[in-house]
Enzyme design. Sequence first.
Site, mmCIF file in Angstrom:
data_model
loop_
_atom_site.group_PDB
_atom_site.id
_atom_site.type_symbol
_atom_site.label_atom_id
_atom_site.label_comp_id
_atom_site.label_asym_id
_atom_site.label_seq_id
_atom_site.Cartn_x
_atom_site.Cartn_y
_atom_site.Cartn_z
ATOM 1 C CG ASP A 137 -2.459 -0.469 0.674
ATOM 2 O OD1 ASP A 137 -2.352 -0.781 -0.410
ATOM 3 O OD2 ASP A 137 -3.327 -0.535 1.605
ATOM 4 C CG ASP A 442 -9.187 -7.898 12.112
ATOM 5 O OD1 ASP A 442 -10.180 -7.194 12.770
ATOM 6 O OD2 ASP A 442 -8.014 -7.892 12.567
#
Length: 728
Positions: A137, A442
Amino acid sequence: MERRRRLFETEKVGGRAVYRFQAVTVAAGILLLLYYRVTRVPAAGEGRAAWLGMLAAEFWYSVYWVITQSVRWCPVRRRTFKDRLAQRYGEELPGVDIFVCTADPQSEPPSLVISTILSVMAYNYPSEKISVYLSDDGGSILTFYALWEASMFAKHWLPFCKRYNIEPRSPAAYFLNSEGHHDRCPPKELSFIKDLYEEMTKRIDTTVMSGKIPEEIKLNHKGFDEWNSEITSKDHQPIVQILIDGKGQNAVDDDGNVLPTLVYMAREKRPQYHHNFKAGAMNALIRVSSVISDNPIILNVDCDMYSNNSDSIRDALCFFLDEEMGHNIGFVQYPQNYNNLTKNDIYGNSIQVLNQVEMAGLDSAGGPPYVGTGCFHRREILCGRRFSKDYKEDWNRGIKEKAQADIYEIEEKAKSLATCTYEHRTQWGNEIGIKYDCSVEDIITGLAIHCRGWESVYNNPQRAAFMGVGPTTLAQTLLQHKRWSEGNCSIFLSKYCPFLFAHGKIKLQLQMGYSVYGLWASNSLPTLYYVMIPSLGLSKGTPLFPEIMSPWATPFIYVFCMKNVYSLYEALLCGDTLKGWWNGQRMWMVRRITSYLYGLIDTIRKLLGPSKMEFVVSPKVSDEDETKRYKQEVIEFGSSSPECVIISTVALLNLVCLVGGLSQIMTGVWNMTLNVFILQVILCGMLVITNIPIYEAMFLRKDKASIPFSVTLASIGFVILAFLIPIV
Ligand SMILES: *[C@@H]1O[C@H](CO)[C@@H](O)[C@H](O)[C@H]1NC(C)=O
Ligand SMILES: CC(=O)N[C@H]1CO[C@H](CO)[C@@H](O)[C@@H]1O
């Protein structure tokens, strides 16, 4: 027909009878204690408000205590039979896609990242069935360069690992602490590979320092052409480069064996589009991998979390491929382990109790949550499939011969799936893939999978499967917990609240299990109350507990002692030291009055109005002094952060109250005997003892990381203000 033998077994963790007996007695103690509080409310002006506050705090603790029993009631342990797996399937095993996410070459050094990559490439598993993807990223040419170096080094490293069956297979970890057990391989070969590795890391580190890739290196791979002077980490086109394509001349190691596929991906970034942090990267990886390898199993790990056990894939498959239960299982979660904790763990980061008790407890209730790393998923389920008894997984998916597409075409196709606009008006981030708009993406994704009818499994093998880097300063620890508590609290207060969203879909026990973490943040207020008001009461002559001779003192003492004795017992059983447990208790308090408080405030702020989510990457590097202090187990303050002020204010307040309270009792100012105040003295005294390292950092330590004088001054100011709080 002979009944096939199971590929894994589940056994109950022992010692439950003792545990449950203890829990029942504590519950009785809590009821008595609350009864006492409710029936003895003092008259107005004699501490009624403070008393009611105590009642509220204790009531909250009781509710929370009940909720935490869900993760302790019946923990289970799993054991796999890899030999049976081998007998039954040989090498006819499903393919696995491995995702590694990194965000920034400065805080996550590329040499660390590639050690993780190499460790997962070297799994004891058919190489042609492994594909490794790095999502960068940071969009950094430095990371790409390091990965290219790793693809070269893998040609030597993988055959070396397999020939001598070495562990762990992260070169950094292997060469760091295995001086003793290199006996398996001849010294000549060892020093050859070690030199190769050290030269490579040196090249990478120098290049990262200088920030520039030498021109002659750029000629080695077309991928370098993707970067020009305009590219920044926040503004660039999608980049997908297949460094090893699993076929052809380039893709074999020194022994002539095929290497795992290796892919670099930096999804498109544009300033005007929100990129959804790690969740966005994971979703891009799911799509990009679907046109390259499309394997049915996905493992994702953080870039600092190397594989410490080359059999983990086979372990995980024992669950997925089990004939009886396998079709229920959506994901297999491994614990997080940190390899750089000190012996007595000053920051309370040892999550052994969580790993060995709580996760195991959740496992029996329907499955552990997905914790974002060290987790094997089934691709279909991650992509939103609902449970159905008739669904049969196609384990050959991805292995089936694909049309011999040209590598260039595949890369172009993959790039088109990693653009900023691809997800517009799709269900990605909602029904498909990892969910967006939550700082613990998550957990919420795992909850949704559970609610779609799947179970999960927790596997904690003897030899840890993954090792990561834990936070090494106080600020990092508190930041991490702030993010966790804030994320879990906002799930609890959203439409995904386990008691509402998951009602009727998962067991009550699992709903409670999720809430243990969802309610972390709300523990902050009662704790803040409990560490301040009784002490202030002591200094102002307001009794808030029964006197020591009264029978009502018993439940208070019993609950307090039992909770601590049990938590100590649990910690020792899980391998912590006595001092480590003690440090953990301090951090327990510190986290609650800082991280969790911030988490609570932030969640509420977000509920009231839109505010942008922030995501801070915790740095995996620290300077030399810091490291030295960390190794000596000296707490790192050093900054004038508000957390620091809260911590020192509470510490100082208790010290002043203890001294003040005791001296007034001794001089008989209030005409009350010591008996009335004993419990308050004990509570306040315990807080003072717990806080000793804080006083040291305020008044005795001279190093750079002690508490700055400005913070001490501020906390003196706040203590004076606190004395203005009327205890009525
Ligand atoms: C990691 O692996 C090494 C050897 O491979 C082993 O000695 C060590 O105990 C493992 N670490 C943990 C925490 O299990
Ligand atoms: C990445 C990192 O910070 N690793 C450190 C973990 O802690 C050990 C000492 O306990 C250091 O040697 C590592 O550098």
